[in-house]
Design a protein around this motif. Sequence first.
Motif, PDB file in Angstrom:
ATOM      1  N   UNK A  19       0.878  -1.265  -0.121  1.00  9.22           N
ATOM      2  CA  UNK A  19       0.060  -0.092   0.037  1.00  9.22           C
ATOM      3  C   UNK A  19       0.981   1.137  -0.144  1.00  9.22           C
ATOM      4  N   UNK A  20      -0.008   2.318  -0.454  1.00  9.57           N
ATOM      5  CA  UNK A  20       0.875   3.616  -0.326  1.00  9.57           C
ATOM      6  C   UNK A  20       1.338   3.736   1.218  1.00  9.57           C
ATOM      7  N   UNK A  68       4.968   5.555  -2.754  1.00 15.31           N
ATOM      8  CA  UNK A  68       4.340   6.911  -2.984  1.00 15.31           C
ATOM      9  C   UNK A  68       3.665   6.749  -4.367  1.00 15.31           C
ATOM     10  N   UNK A  69       2.562   7.101  -4.741  1.00 23.39           N
ATOM     11  CA  UNK A  69       1.926   7.078  -6.017  1.00 23.39           C
ATOM     12  C   UNK A  69       2.597   8.117  -7.027  1.00 23.39           C
ATOM     13  N   UNK A  94      15.205   2.132 -13.782  1.00 21.38           N
ATOM     14  CA  UNK A  94      14.081   2.546 -12.686  1.00 21.38           C
ATOM     15  C   UNK A  94      12.934   1.979 -13.020  1.00 21.38           C
ATOM     16  N   UNK A  95      11.997   1.943 -11.937  1.00 25.79           N
ATOM     17  CA  UNK A  95      10.666   1.391 -12.457  1.00 25.79           C
ATOM     18  C   UNK A  95       9.720   2.278 -11.458  1.00 25.79           C
ATOM     19  N   UNK A  96       8.338   2.453 -11.986  1.00 24.54           N
ATOM     20  CA  UNK A  96       7.353   3.118 -11.124  1.00 24.54           C
ATOM     21  C   UNK A  96       6.879   2.320  -9.709  1.00 24.54           C
ATOM     22  N   UNK A  97       6.749   3.297  -8.803  1.00 30.18           N
ATOM     23  CA  UNK A  97       6.174   2.824  -7.713  1.00 30.18           C
ATOM     24  C   UNK A  97       4.808   2.020  -7.867  1.00 30.18           C
TER      25      UNK A  97
END
Length: 319
Positions: free
Chosen positions: A15-16, A35-36, A46-49
């Motif tokens: 979860x955030x 973090x969204x 890199x990669x997105x949260x």
Amino acid sequence: MSEPTGAARRRGPFQVGDQVQLTDPKGRHHTFTLEAGKNFHTHKGSFPHDELIGAPEGTVVRTTGNTAYLALRPLLPDYVLSMPRGAAVVYPKDAGQILSMADIFPGARVVEAGVGSGALSTYLLRAVGDLGMVHSYERRADFAEIATQNVRRYFGGDHPAWRLTVGDLQDNLDDTDVDRVILDMLAPWECLEAVSKALVPGGMLCCYVATTTQMARTVEAIREHGTFNEPTAWETMVRTWHVEGLAVRPDHRMIGHTGFLLTARRLADGVEPPLRRRRPSKGSYGEDYTPPGGAGRKSAADSPAAVPEGAAQGGEPAS
């Protein structure tokens, strides 16, 4: 029934606000907070949260450089070793010994002096639970602030069982009926009078000290105080092993000395501790021995501990 404080952050999908520990193919760790809309960056890409939010623990993510990372929530030992520090943290091996050998139980009323960066406070709070009490004392306001942030980050907010006082234990201790006292400080012998008054009969005192000089002075001061049973002193060392096929051997590195632990139990009021029955080693209380108060020297004949029980009564020394 509501869950204990922090339990919801230890299970279920990411979860955030969760702490995430990434492990790369070489076993190196990276810890960050979800973090969204944010991206995690390394020299491997890199990669997105958002790729982890809602995913189960144990998920493998790949960076833009095609490096795979295993994503898990950090265990408490991982968390305390990676969290921001003001003072050195109590290592997990010593925290585990304190929880076990000082018998920290659910609902216990615990006083802790020397909060440092909050590592041991976090262990203690998780052990006593929401219905217990951990009252921590810290002399330095900057350390207290760092510890507060670290404890809040782990539990996701304030813990209902925690109270933090900035100041000296011996000047501010107002707790009574305390089950356990943990002292992580330079001179624990200075607090024995205050601690003795706060502890219940049978309560446990546990001291964490760094040097043999501190250990010796603390043990002798506990004996001299007269309200505790015979103290026990020890240290622990951890050595990991390399296991791969037939190549099974101890690792070249280990976690050796970090500190000494001492424990003693509070006696009932008005009770004198039993005489020690073992003969001290030759020279233990010789001419060079300085008692805990530091005043003058004490010879073997001056020390009650140097006279076995049987000899004190005119009989043969106890074996």
